[in-house]
Scaffold this motif. Structure first.
Motif, PDB file in Angstrom:
ATOM      1  N   PRO A  23       0.792  -1.240   0.000  1.00  0.00           N
ATOM      2  CA  PRO A  23       0.000   0.000   0.000  1.00  0.00           C
ATOM      3  C   PRO A  23       0.819   1.282   0.000  1.00  0.00           C
ATOM      4  N   GLU A  24       1.999   1.263   0.607  1.00  0.00           N
ATOM      5  CA  GLU A  24       2.806   2.483   0.700  1.00  0.00           C
ATOM      6  C   GLU A  24       3.534   2.836  -0.596  1.00  0.00           C
ATOM      7  N   LEU A  25       3.587   1.877  -1.544  1.00  0.00           N
ATOM      8  CA  LEU A  25       4.211   2.120  -2.846  1.00  0.00           C
ATOM      9  C   LEU A  25       3.110   2.004  -3.903  1.00  0.00           C
ATOM     10  N   PRO A  26       2.507   3.115  -4.296  1.00  0.00           N
ATOM     11  CA  PRO A  26       1.359   3.084  -5.210  1.00  0.00           C
ATOM     12  C   PRO A  26       1.598   2.247  -6.471  1.00  0.00           C
ATOM     13  N   GLY A  27       0.667   1.323  -6.711  1.00  0.00           N
ATOM     14  CA  GLY A  27       0.744   0.485  -7.905  1.00  0.00           C
ATOM     15  C   GLY A  27       1.663  -0.712  -7.763  1.00  0.00           C
ATOM     16  N   CYS A  28       2.275  -0.877  -6.608  1.00  0.00           N
ATOM     17  CA  CYS A  28       3.226  -1.966  -6.399  1.00  0.00           C
ATOM     18  C   CYS A  28       2.467  -3.210  -5.949  1.00  0.00           C
ATOM     19  N   ALA A  29       2.372  -4.192  -6.849  1.00  0.00           N
ATOM     20  CA  ALA A  29       1.664  -5.437  -6.561  1.00  0.00           C
ATOM     21  C   ALA A  29       2.201  -6.528  -7.469  1.00  0.00           C
ATOM     22  N   ALA A  30       2.019  -7.766  -7.025  1.00  0.00           N
ATOM     23  CA  ALA A  30       2.435  -8.926  -7.817  1.00  0.00           C
ATOM     24  C   ALA A  30       1.501 -10.077  -7.482  1.00  0.00           C
ATOM     25  N   ASP A  31       1.549 -11.105  -8.318  1.00  0.00           N
ATOM     26  CA  ASP A  31       0.708 -12.269  -8.054  1.00  0.00           C
ATOM     27  C   ASP A  31       1.558 -13.529  -8.087  1.00  0.00           C
ATOM     28  N   GLY A  32       0.920 -14.638  -7.734  1.00  0.00           N
ATOM     29  CA  GLY A  32       1.600 -15.921  -7.768  1.00  0.00           C
ATOM     30  C   GLY A  32       0.608 -17.047  -7.563  1.00  0.00           C
ATOM     31  N   GLU A  33       1.010 -18.231  -7.988  1.00  0.00           N
ATOM     32  CA  GLU A  33       0.144 -19.397  -7.821  1.00  0.00           C
ATOM     33  C   GLU A  33       0.045 -19.814  -6.357  1.00  0.00           C
ATOM     34  N   THR A  34       1.081 -19.495  -5.578  1.00  0.00           N
ATOM     35  CA  THR A  34       1.079 -19.807  -4.151  1.00  0.00           C
ATOM     36  C   THR A  34       1.346 -18.522  -3.370  1.00  0.00           C
ATOM     37  N   TYR A  35       1.045 -18.591  -2.079  1.00  0.00           N
ATOM     38  CA  TYR A  35       1.313 -17.490  -1.162  1.00  0.00           C
ATOM     39  C   TYR A  35       2.793 -17.105  -1.243  1.00  0.00           C
ATOM     40  N   GLN A  36       3.664 -18.113  -1.184  1.00  0.00           N
ATOM     41  CA  GLN A  36       5.103 -17.878  -1.202  1.00  0.00           C
ATOM     42  C   GLN A  36       5.569 -17.260  -2.522  1.00  0.00           C
ATOM     43  N   GLU A  37       4.987 -17.722  -3.635  1.00  0.00           N
ATOM     44  CA  GLU A  37       5.371 -17.179  -4.942  1.00  0.00           C
ATOM     45  C   GLU A  37       4.963 -15.718  -5.064  1.00  0.00           C
ATOM     46  N   ALA A  38       3.781 -15.377  -4.576  1.00  0.00           N
ATOM     47  CA  ALA A  38       3.329 -13.978  -4.623  1.00  0.00           C
ATOM     48  C   ALA A  38       4.265 -13.099  -3.799  1.00  0.00           C
ATOM     49  N   LEU A  39       4.669 -13.582  -2.635  1.00  0.00           N
ATOM     50  CA  LEU A  39       5.578 -12.819  -1.781  1.00  0.00           C
ATOM     51  C   LEU A  39       6.940 -12.657  -2.453  1.00  0.00           C
ATOM     52  N   GLN A  40       7.445 -13.716  -3.040  1.00  0.00           N
ATOM     53  CA  GLN A  40       8.727 -13.657  -3.762  1.00  0.00           C
ATOM     54  C   GLN A  40       8.654 -12.649  -4.922  1.00  0.00           C
ATOM     55  N   ASN A  41       7.557 -12.704  -5.675  1.00  0.00           N
ATOM     56  CA  ASN A  41       7.391 -11.814  -6.823  1.00  0.00           C
ATOM     57  C   ASN A  41       7.263 -10.357  -6.401  1.00  0.00           C
ATOM     58  N   VAL A  42       6.561 -10.103  -5.295  1.00  0.00           N
ATOM     59  CA  VAL A  42       6.392  -8.710  -4.887  1.00  0.00           C
ATOM     60  C   VAL A  42       7.712  -8.123  -4.389  1.00  0.00           C
ATOM     61  N   LYS A  43       8.605  -8.933  -3.866  1.00  0.00           N
ATOM     62  CA  LYS A  43       9.923  -8.433  -3.465  1.00  0.00           C
ATOM     63  C   LYS A  43      10.683  -7.914  -4.690  1.00  0.00           C
ATOM     64  N   ILE A  44      10.570  -8.608  -5.793  1.00  0.00           N
ATOM     65  CA  ILE A  44      11.210  -8.171  -7.045  1.00  0.00           C
ATOM     66  C   ILE A  44      10.595  -6.856  -7.512  1.00  0.00           C
ATOM     67  N   ILE A  45       9.266  -6.783  -7.469  1.00  0.00           N
ATOM     68  CA  ILE A  45       8.560  -5.576  -7.920  1.00  0.00           C
ATOM     69  C   ILE A  45       8.875  -4.388  -7.008  1.00  0.00           C
ATOM     70  N   MET A  46       8.992  -4.628  -5.713  1.00  0.00           N
ATOM     71  CA  MET A  46       9.350  -3.545  -4.791  1.00  0.00           C
ATOM     72  C   MET A  46      10.723  -2.968  -5.147  1.00  0.00           C
ATOM     73  N   ARG A  47      11.683  -3.853  -5.406  1.00  0.00           N
ATOM     74  CA  ARG A  47      13.031  -3.405  -5.783  1.00  0.00           C
ATOM     75  C   ARG A  47      12.966  -2.567  -7.062  1.00  0.00           C
ATOM     76  N   GLU A  48      12.223  -3.059  -8.052  1.00  0.00           N
ATOM     77  CA  GLU A  48      12.095  -2.330  -9.312  1.00  0.00           C
ATOM     78  C   GLU A  48      11.370  -1.000  -9.117  1.00  0.00           C
ATOM     79  N   TRP A  49      10.344  -0.987  -8.265  1.00  0.00           N
ATOM     80  CA  TRP A  49       9.589   0.249  -7.989  1.00  0.00           C
ATOM     81  C   TRP A  49      10.537   1.300  -7.423  1.00  0.00           C
ATOM     82  N   ILE A  50      11.341   0.907  -6.432  1.00  0.00           N
ATOM     83  CA  ILE A  50      12.258   1.839  -5.776  1.00  0.00           C
ATOM     84  C   ILE A  50      13.357   2.298  -6.739  1.00  0.00           C
TER      85      ILE A  50
END
Length: 72
Positions: A23-50
């Motif tokens: 929520p603190e990084l507008p538009g920063c979101a990711a998805d995944g087939e599993t809970y763990q995959e979504a979390l892994q993917n959002v870490k990549i997107i957070m890095r790219e967002w920053i």
């Protein structure tokens, strides 16, 4: 890189995937087939967002640490 932003994870029936939103990084979101995959993917997107924000000279929000009240 260590992130200290709140991440909200939820299941989306519409997408048939887990969604991880920052929520603190507008538009920063990711998805995944599993809970763990979504979390892994959002870490990549957070890095790219920053990195993108830095490249564009935009401010990067300070992590609020906790958005919800501890009494909930």
């Amino acid at each position: 890189m260590i992130f200290r932003y709140e991440i909200i994870l939820h299941w989306s029936e519409e997408d048939q995937a887990f969604i991880a939103e920052v929520p603190e990084l507008p538009g920063c979101a990711a998805d995944g087939e599993t809970y763990q995959e979504a979390l892994q993917n959002v870490k990549i997107i957070m890095r790219e967002w920053i990195e993108t924000a830095k490249d564009l000279g935009r401010s990067i929000p300070e992590p609020k640490q906790r958005l919800m009240s501890p009494n909930i």
